[in-house]
Design a protein around this motif. Structure first.
Motif, PDB file in Angstrom:
ATOM      1  N   ASP A 191      -2.728   2.083  -4.300  1.00 53.92           N
ATOM      2  CA  ASP A 191      -3.181   3.214  -3.497  1.00 53.92           C
ATOM      3  C   ASP A 191      -3.892   2.674  -2.263  1.00 53.92           C
ATOM      4  O   ASP A 191      -4.835   1.907  -2.371  1.00 53.92           O
ATOM      5  CB  ASP A 191      -4.142   4.064  -4.341  1.00 53.92           C
ATOM      6  N   GLU A 192      -3.409   3.039  -1.109  1.00 56.96           N
ATOM      7  CA  GLU A 192      -3.995   2.511   0.121  1.00 56.96           C
ATOM      8  C   GLU A 192      -4.827   3.556   0.870  1.00 56.96           C
ATOM      9  O   GLU A 192      -5.100   3.389   2.053  1.00 56.96           O
ATOM     10  CB  GLU A 192      -2.912   1.960   1.036  1.00 56.96           C
ATOM     11  N   ARG A 193      -5.224   4.592   0.180  1.00 53.84           N
ATOM     12  CA  ARG A 193      -6.017   5.631   0.833  1.00 53.84           C
ATOM     13  C   ARG A 193      -7.140   5.038   1.652  1.00 53.84           C
ATOM     14  O   ARG A 193      -7.896   4.209   1.164  1.00 53.84           O
ATOM     15  CB  ARG A 193      -6.642   6.546  -0.215  1.00 53.84           C
TER      16      ARG A 193
ATOM     17  N   GLU B 284       2.444  -2.008  -6.369  1.00 54.21           N
ATOM     18  CA  GLU B 284       2.048  -0.873  -5.539  1.00 54.21           C
ATOM     19  C   GLU B 284       0.576  -0.573  -5.779  1.00 54.21           C
ATOM     20  O   GLU B 284       0.109  -0.613  -6.918  1.00 54.21           O
ATOM     21  CB  GLU B 284       2.890   0.355  -5.878  1.00 54.21           C
TER      22      GLU B 284
ATOM     23  N   ALA C 288       4.843   8.144   1.834  1.00 59.39           N
ATOM     24  CA  ALA C 288       4.953   7.372   0.598  1.00 59.39           C
ATOM     25  C   ALA C 288       6.429   7.167   0.224  1.00 59.39           C
ATOM     26  O   ALA C 288       6.815   6.083  -0.228  1.00 59.39           O
ATOM     27  CB  ALA C 288       4.207   8.058  -0.540  1.00 59.39           C
TER      28      ALA C 288
ATOM     29  N   GLY D 258       0.820  -1.199   0.000  1.00 57.37           N
ATOM     30  CA  GLY D 258       0.000   0.000   0.000  1.00 57.37           C
ATOM     31  C   GLY D 258       0.855   1.249   0.000  1.00 57.37           C
ATOM     32  O   GLY D 258       1.768   1.380   0.814  1.00 57.37           O
ATOM     33  N   ILE D 259       0.575   2.145  -0.929  1.00 54.51           N
ATOM     34  CA  ILE D 259       1.265   3.443  -0.990  1.00 54.51           C
ATOM     35  C   ILE D 259       0.298   4.492  -0.454  1.00 54.51           C
ATOM     36  O   ILE D 259      -0.770   4.711  -1.040  1.00 54.51           O
ATOM     37  CB  ILE D 259       1.680   3.801  -2.432  1.00 54.51           C
TER      38      ILE D 259
ATOM     39  N   LYS E 213      -1.513   7.851   0.214  1.00 56.70           N
ATOM     40  CA  LYS E 213      -1.738   9.115  -0.495  1.00 56.70           C
ATOM     41  C   LYS E 213      -2.743   9.930   0.293  1.00 56.70           C
ATOM     42  O   LYS E 213      -3.559   9.390   1.026  1.00 56.70           O
ATOM     43  CB  LYS E 213      -2.279   8.848  -1.903  1.00 56.70           C
TER      44      LYS E 213
ATOM     45  N   GLY F  80      -4.965  12.668  -3.640  1.00 61.11           N
ATOM     46  CA  GLY F  80      -4.123  11.829  -4.484  1.00 61.11           C
ATOM     47  C   GLY F  80      -2.643  12.149  -4.443  1.00 61.11           C
ATOM     48  O   GLY F  80      -1.850  11.496  -5.115  1.00 61.11           O
ATOM     49  N   GLN F  81      -2.260  13.137  -3.666  1.00 59.89           N
ATOM     50  CA  GLN F  81      -0.849  13.516  -3.569  1.00 59.89           C
ATOM     51  C   GLN F  81      -0.093  12.541  -2.667  1.00 59.89           C
ATOM     52  O   GLN F  81      -0.633  12.034  -1.700  1.00 59.89           O
ATOM     53  CB  GLN F  81      -0.726  14.932  -2.984  1.00 59.89           C
ATOM     54  N   GLU F  82       1.157  12.302  -3.024  1.00 56.30           N
ATOM     55  CA  GLU F  82       2.011  11.478  -2.180  1.00 56.30           C
ATOM     56  C   GLU F  82       2.820  12.389  -1.270  1.00 56.30           C
ATOM     57  O   GLU F  82       3.379  13.372  -1.707  1.00 56.30           O
ATOM     58  CB  GLU F  82       2.940  10.617  -3.035  1.00 56.30           C
TER      59      GLU F  82
END
Length: 139
Positions: free
Chosen positions: A95-97, A93, A72, A59-60, A62, A66-68
Protein backbone atom coordinates in the motif's frame (compact mmCIF):
# COMPACT_ATOMS: atom_id res chain seq x y z
CA UNK A 1 22.39 -14.24 3.08
CA UNK A 2 21.22 -10.71 2.42
CA UNK A 3 18.62 -9.80 -0.18
CA UNK A 4 18.59 -6.68 -2.34
CA UNK A 5 15.37 -5.07 -3.51
CA UNK A 6 14.23 -2.55 -6.08
CA UNK A 7 11.07 -0.52 -5.51
CA UNK A 8 8.81 1.14 -8.06
CA UNK A 9 6.41 4.04 -7.74
CA UNK A 10 4.50 3.53 -11.00
CA UNK A 11 2.77 6.50 -12.57
CA UNK A 12 1.35 7.17 -16.03
CA UNK A 13 4.26 9.42 -17.05
CA UNK A 14 7.10 8.52 -14.67
CA UNK A 15 8.24 5.58 -12.59
CA UNK A 16 10.27 6.31 -9.50
CA UNK A 17 12.88 3.69 -8.70
CA UNK A 18 14.70 3.04 -5.44
CA UNK A 19 17.09 0.29 -4.35
CA UNK A 20 18.07 -1.23 -1.07
CA UNK A 21 21.58 -1.45 0.24
CA UNK A 22 23.41 -4.78 -0.02
CA UNK A 23 22.08 -5.89 3.38
CA UNK A 24 18.46 -5.11 2.50
CA UNK A 25 18.07 -2.65 5.37
CA UNK A 26 17.98 0.84 3.87
CA UNK A 27 16.30 2.32 0.81
CA UNK A 28 18.01 4.79 -1.50
CA UNK A 29 16.43 6.76 -4.38
CA UNK A 30 17.89 5.54 -7.67
CA UNK A 31 16.29 7.12 -10.72
CA UNK A 32 13.13 8.24 -12.48
CA UNK A 33 12.11 6.45 -15.66
CA UNK A 34 10.32 8.73 -18.12
CA UNK A 35 7.71 6.45 -19.67
CA UNK A 36 7.24 8.79 -22.63
CA UNK A 37 10.90 8.41 -23.67
CA UNK A 38 11.97 5.01 -22.34
CA UNK A 39 10.67 1.47 -22.62
CA UNK A 40 9.94 1.09 -18.93
CA UNK A 41 9.83 -2.71 -18.71
CA UNK A 42 13.16 -3.00 -20.52
CA UNK A 43 14.72 -0.40 -18.21
CA UNK A 44 13.47 -2.25 -15.11
CA UNK A 45 14.98 -5.45 -16.54
CA UNK A 46 18.32 -3.65 -16.93
CA UNK A 47 18.13 -2.32 -13.38
CA UNK A 48 17.38 -5.79 -12.00
CA UNK A 49 20.50 -7.05 -13.74
CA UNK A 50 22.65 -4.11 -12.63
CA UNK A 51 21.44 -4.26 -9.04
CA UNK A 52 21.54 -8.06 -8.97
CA UNK A 53 18.00 -8.47 -7.69
CA UNK A 54 14.93 -10.49 -8.57
CA UNK A 55 12.71 -8.87 -5.93
CA UNK A 56 10.71 -5.72 -6.61
CA UNK A 57 8.44 -3.89 -4.20
CA UNK A 58 5.67 -2.07 -6.06
CA UNK A 59 3.46 0.57 -4.52
CA UNK A 60 -0.26 0.03 -5.10
CA UNK A 61 -2.13 3.33 -4.89
CA UNK A 62 -5.22 3.36 -2.71
CA UNK A 63 -7.57 6.08 -1.63
CA UNK A 64 -7.58 7.17 2.01
CA UNK A 65 -10.46 4.79 2.74
CA UNK A 66 -8.41 1.86 1.36
CA UNK A 67 -10.28 1.50 -1.93
CA UNK A 68 -8.38 0.76 -5.11
CA UNK A 69 -9.16 2.99 -8.07
CA UNK A 70 -8.24 2.96 -11.78
CA UNK A 71 -4.58 3.82 -11.09
CA UNK A 72 -4.19 0.62 -9.07
CA UNK A 73 -5.45 -1.35 -12.10
CA UNK A 74 -2.86 0.41 -14.29
CA UNK A 75 -0.09 -0.47 -11.84
CA UNK A 76 -1.19 -4.12 -11.83
CA UNK A 77 -1.16 -4.10 -15.66
CA UNK A 78 2.46 -2.90 -15.50
CA UNK A 79 3.25 -5.62 -12.93
CA UNK A 80 1.83 -8.20 -15.33
CA UNK A 81 4.16 -6.96 -18.08
CA UNK A 82 7.11 -7.24 -15.70
CA UNK A 83 6.11 -10.80 -14.75
CA UNK A 84 6.04 -11.80 -18.41
CA UNK A 85 9.41 -10.20 -19.14
CA UNK A 86 11.61 -11.08 -16.17
CA UNK A 87 11.96 -14.75 -15.31
CA UNK A 88 11.88 -15.65 -11.63
CA UNK A 89 10.78 -12.17 -10.58
CA UNK A 90 9.30 -11.81 -7.10
CA UNK A 91 6.91 -8.87 -6.92
CA UNK A 92 5.76 -7.65 -3.55
CA UNK A 93 2.79 -5.28 -3.54
CA UNK A 94 2.54 -2.71 -0.78
CA UNK A 95 0.00 0.00 0.00
CA UNK A 96 1.59 3.24 -1.10
CA UNK A 97 -0.99 5.62 0.32
CA UNK A 98 0.51 9.06 0.82
CA UNK A 99 4.05 8.11 -0.30
CA UNK A 100 4.14 10.84 -2.97
CA UNK A 101 2.68 13.38 -0.55
CA UNK A 102 5.35 12.44 2.01
CA UNK A 103 8.05 12.78 -0.65
CA UNK A 104 6.74 16.20 -1.70
CA UNK A 105 6.69 17.39 1.91
CA UNK A 106 10.22 16.14 2.43
CA UNK A 107 11.38 18.00 -0.67
CA UNK A 108 9.58 21.19 0.36
CA UNK A 109 11.29 21.10 3.75
CA UNK A 110 14.78 20.32 2.50
CA UNK A 111 15.23 22.08 -0.83
CA UNK A 112 14.37 25.22 -2.75
CA UNK A 113 13.92 23.47 -6.11
CA UNK A 114 11.19 24.82 -8.33
CA UNK A 115 8.20 22.66 -9.26
CA UNK A 116 9.94 21.35 -12.37
CA UNK A 117 13.05 20.37 -10.43
CA UNK A 118 10.96 18.62 -7.79
CA UNK A 119 9.10 16.62 -10.43
CA UNK A 120 12.43 15.14 -11.50
CA UNK A 121 13.12 13.67 -8.06
CA UNK A 122 9.83 13.28 -6.17
CA UNK A 123 9.01 9.92 -7.78
CA UNK A 124 12.30 8.28 -6.82
CA UNK A 125 11.95 9.61 -3.27
CA UNK A 126 8.40 8.19 -3.16
CA UNK A 127 9.84 4.84 -4.33
CA UNK A 128 12.41 5.01 -1.52
CA UNK A 129 9.62 5.66 1.00
CA UNK A 130 7.70 2.66 -0.34
CA UNK A 131 10.78 0.46 -0.09
CA UNK A 132 11.79 1.67 3.36
CA UNK A 133 8.25 1.00 4.59
CA UNK A 134 8.51 -2.57 3.33
CA UNK A 135 12.01 -3.09 4.76
CA UNK A 136 10.86 -1.78 8.15
CA UNK A 137 7.81 -4.11 8.10
CA UNK A 138 10.12 -7.09 7.47
CA UNK A 139 12.21 -6.44 10.58
Amino acid sequence: MFKKYLALDVGDVRIGVARSDAMGMFAHPLEVIDRTKTKAVKRVQELCRQENTKSIVVGIPKSLDGQEKRQAEKVREFIEKLNKSIEGLEIIEIDERLSTISAERMLNETTNKDARGKRKVVDKIAAAIILQTYLDMKK
